[in-house]
Design a protein around this motif. Structure first.
Motif, short mmCIF file in Angstrom:
data_model
loop_
_atom_site.label_atom_id
_atom_site.label_comp_id
_atom_site.label_asym_id
_atom_site.label_seq_id
_atom_site.Cartn_x
_atom_site.Cartn_y
_atom_site.Cartn_z
N TYR A 38 0.84 -1.21 0.00
CA TYR A 38 0.00 0.00 0.00
C TYR A 38 0.87 1.25 0.00
O TYR A 38 0.64 2.19 -0.78
CB TYR A 38 -0.93 -0.01 1.22
CG TYR A 38 -1.76 1.24 1.33
CD1 TYR A 38 -2.90 1.40 0.54
CD2 TYR A 38 -1.42 2.25 2.22
CE1 TYR A 38 -3.67 2.55 0.62
CE2 TYR A 38 -2.19 3.40 2.31
CZ TYR A 38 -3.31 3.54 1.52
OH TYR A 38 -4.06 4.68 1.61
N VAL A 39 1.88 1.27 0.86
CA VAL A 39 2.78 2.43 0.93
C VAL A 39 3.53 2.60 -0.38
O VAL A 39 3.66 3.72 -0.89
CB VAL A 39 3.76 2.28 2.12
CG1 VAL A 39 4.86 3.32 2.07
CG2 VAL A 39 3.00 2.36 3.44
N LEU A 40 4.00 1.49 -0.95
CA LEU A 40 4.71 1.56 -2.23
C LEU A 40 3.79 2.09 -3.33
O LEU A 40 4.20 2.93 -4.14
CB LEU A 40 5.25 0.18 -2.60
CG LEU A 40 6.04 0.07 -3.89
CD1 LEU A 40 7.29 0.95 -3.84
CD2 LEU A 40 6.41 -1.38 -4.16
N GLY A 41 2.56 1.62 -3.35
CA GLY A 41 1.60 2.10 -4.35
C GLY A 41 1.30 3.58 -4.19
O GLY A 41 1.19 4.31 -5.19
N ARG A 42 1.16 4.02 -2.96
CA ARG A 42 0.91 5.45 -2.71
C ARG A 42 2.12 6.29 -3.12
O ARG A 42 1.97 7.39 -3.64
CB ARG A 42 0.59 5.70 -1.24
CG ARG A 42 -0.67 5.06 -0.74
CD ARG A 42 -1.88 5.78 -1.16
NE ARG A 42 -1.95 7.07 -0.50
CZ ARG A 42 -2.94 7.92 -0.66
NH1 ARG A 42 -3.94 7.61 -1.43
NH2 ARG A 42 -2.94 9.07 -0.04
N TRP A 43 3.31 5.76 -2.88
CA TRP A 43 4.53 6.48 -3.21
C TRP A 43 4.69 6.61 -4.73
O TRP A 43 5.18 7.62 -5.23
CB TRP A 43 5.72 5.77 -2.58
CG TRP A 43 7.02 6.45 -2.77
CD1 TRP A 43 7.38 7.69 -2.31
CD2 TRP A 43 8.15 5.95 -3.48
NE1 TRP A 43 8.66 7.98 -2.68
CE2 TRP A 43 9.17 6.92 -3.40
CE3 TRP A 43 8.41 4.77 -4.15
CZ2 TRP A 43 10.40 6.74 -3.99
CZ3 TRP A 43 9.64 4.58 -4.72
CH2 TRP A 43 10.62 5.58 -4.63
N VAL A 52 8.11 1.21 -14.36
CA VAL A 52 8.62 1.60 -13.04
C VAL A 52 7.82 0.90 -11.95
O VAL A 52 8.38 0.36 -10.99
CB VAL A 52 8.56 3.14 -12.87
CG1 VAL A 52 8.86 3.55 -11.44
CG2 VAL A 52 9.50 3.82 -13.84
N HIS A 53 6.51 0.88 -12.11
CA HIS A 53 5.64 0.21 -11.13
C HIS A 53 5.92 -1.29 -11.10
O HIS A 53 6.02 -1.89 -10.03
CB HIS A 53 4.17 0.46 -11.46
CG HIS A 53 3.72 1.85 -11.15
ND1 HIS A 53 3.03 2.16 -10.02
CD2 HIS A 53 3.86 3.01 -11.85
CE1 HIS A 53 2.75 3.45 -10.02
NE2 HIS A 53 3.25 3.99 -11.11
N LEU A 54 6.03 -1.89 -12.29
CA LEU A 54 6.29 -3.33 -12.35
C LEU A 54 7.62 -3.68 -11.69
O LEU A 54 7.71 -4.65 -10.93
CB LEU A 54 6.27 -3.81 -13.80
CG LEU A 54 4.90 -3.86 -14.47
CD1 LEU A 54 5.04 -4.21 -15.94
CD2 LEU A 54 4.00 -4.85 -13.76
N GLY A 103 4.56 -12.85 -9.37
CA GLY A 103 3.19 -12.83 -8.87
C GLY A 103 2.77 -11.47 -8.35
O GLY A 103 1.66 -11.01 -8.61
N LEU A 104 3.65 -10.82 -7.61
CA LEU A 104 3.32 -9.51 -7.05
C LEU A 104 3.23 -8.45 -8.15
O LEU A 104 2.30 -7.63 -8.15
CB LEU A 104 4.35 -9.11 -6.00
CG LEU A 104 3.94 -8.05 -5.01
CD1 LEU A 104 2.67 -8.45 -4.28
CD2 LEU A 104 5.05 -7.84 -3.99
N ALA A 105 4.16 -8.48 -9.10
CA ALA A 105 4.10 -7.53 -10.21
C ALA A 105 2.86 -7.80 -11.07
O ALA A 105 2.18 -6.86 -11.51
CB ALA A 105 5.37 -7.61 -11.06
N GLY A 106 2.54 -9.06 -11.29
CA GLY A 106 1.34 -9.41 -12.06
C GLY A 106 0.07 -8.98 -11.35
O GLY A 106 -0.88 -8.51 -11.99
N ALA A 107 0.03 -9.15 -10.04
CA ALA A 107 -1.15 -8.72 -9.27
C ALA A 107 -1.31 -7.20 -9.36
O ALA A 107 -2.44 -6.71 -9.50
CB ALA A 107 -1.01 -9.15 -7.81
N ALA A 112 -4.18 -2.60 -11.51
CA ALA A 112 -4.09 -1.31 -12.21
C ALA A 112 -4.98 -1.31 -13.45
O ALA A 112 -5.63 -0.29 -13.74
CB ALA A 112 -2.65 -1.01 -12.58
N LYS A 113 -5.03 -2.41 -14.16
CA LYS A 113 -5.87 -2.50 -15.35
C LYS A 113 -7.34 -2.33 -14.99
O LYS A 113 -8.06 -1.57 -15.64
CB LYS A 113 -5.64 -3.85 -16.04
CG LYS A 113 -6.47 -4.07 -17.27
CD LYS A 113 -6.20 -5.44 -17.85
CE LYS A 113 -7.21 -5.75 -18.93
NZ LYS A 113 -7.10 -7.12 -19.41
#
Length: 159
Positions: A38-43, A52-54, A103-107, A112-113
């Motif tokens: 969650y923190v990473l996504g907010r950042w 970059v996100h992946l 798995g985490l990058a795919g999730a 995001a999609k």
């Protein structure tokens, strides 16, 4: 589930037994990993670059895999074999780390999609089939008046 499938394939089906260990470890990984995700996504929310996100979520998956595998080795195997179990279980990282990263990058990518589709107003139809009788059988017949048990509502005649 991805990790169980990879262990089952890599061990010729014997790895299905690993589900007894992977499922509790996955619940633990979810509990300790969700706040960080969650923190990473907010950042990263201001960065429009998907790679970059992946990369960030894949790196977070590597970190989470190493932490959970080390904790697993200390809690599950160390009481029986000593602290050498931490080094002995390092072979688990060969499978767990890349699978967790993917798995985490795919999730993140799937989430995001769906979020982008929701923001654009695209309605994604449910995967299940509709009941064919629902259109005709479940609707009240127009010839009959619906009577509400609440007496405060006034009943209006049809037509």
């Amino acid at each position: 589930m991805l990790l169980i499938a990879v262990w089952a394939i890599s061990t010729g089906g014997i790895g299905v037994v690993s589900a007894l260990f992977i499922l509790p470890a996955s619940v633990f990984a979810l509990a300790i990993g969700a706040p960080g995700a969650y923190v990473l996504g907010r950042w990263l929310r201001r960065s429009p670059h998907v790679p970059v996100h992946l990369a960030a979520f894949a790196a977070y998956g590597v970190l989470l895999s190493v932490v959970v595998t080390a904790i697993y080795a200390l809690i599950v195997t160390a009481p029986t074999t000593g602290l050498a179990a931490l080094l002995d279980s390092s072979w688990l990282l060969i499978v767990n780390t890349p699978v967790t990263a993917v798995g985490l990058a795919g999730a993140w990518f799937v989430t995001a999609k769906h979020a982008r589709q929701a923001d654009a107003g695209v309605v994604v139809a449910p995967a299940h089939d509709e009941d064919p009788d629902a259109a005709t059988g479940d609707a009240p017949d127009e010839r009959y008046r619906i009577i509400y048990p609440d007496r405060r509502r006034r009943q209006r005649p049809r037509g």
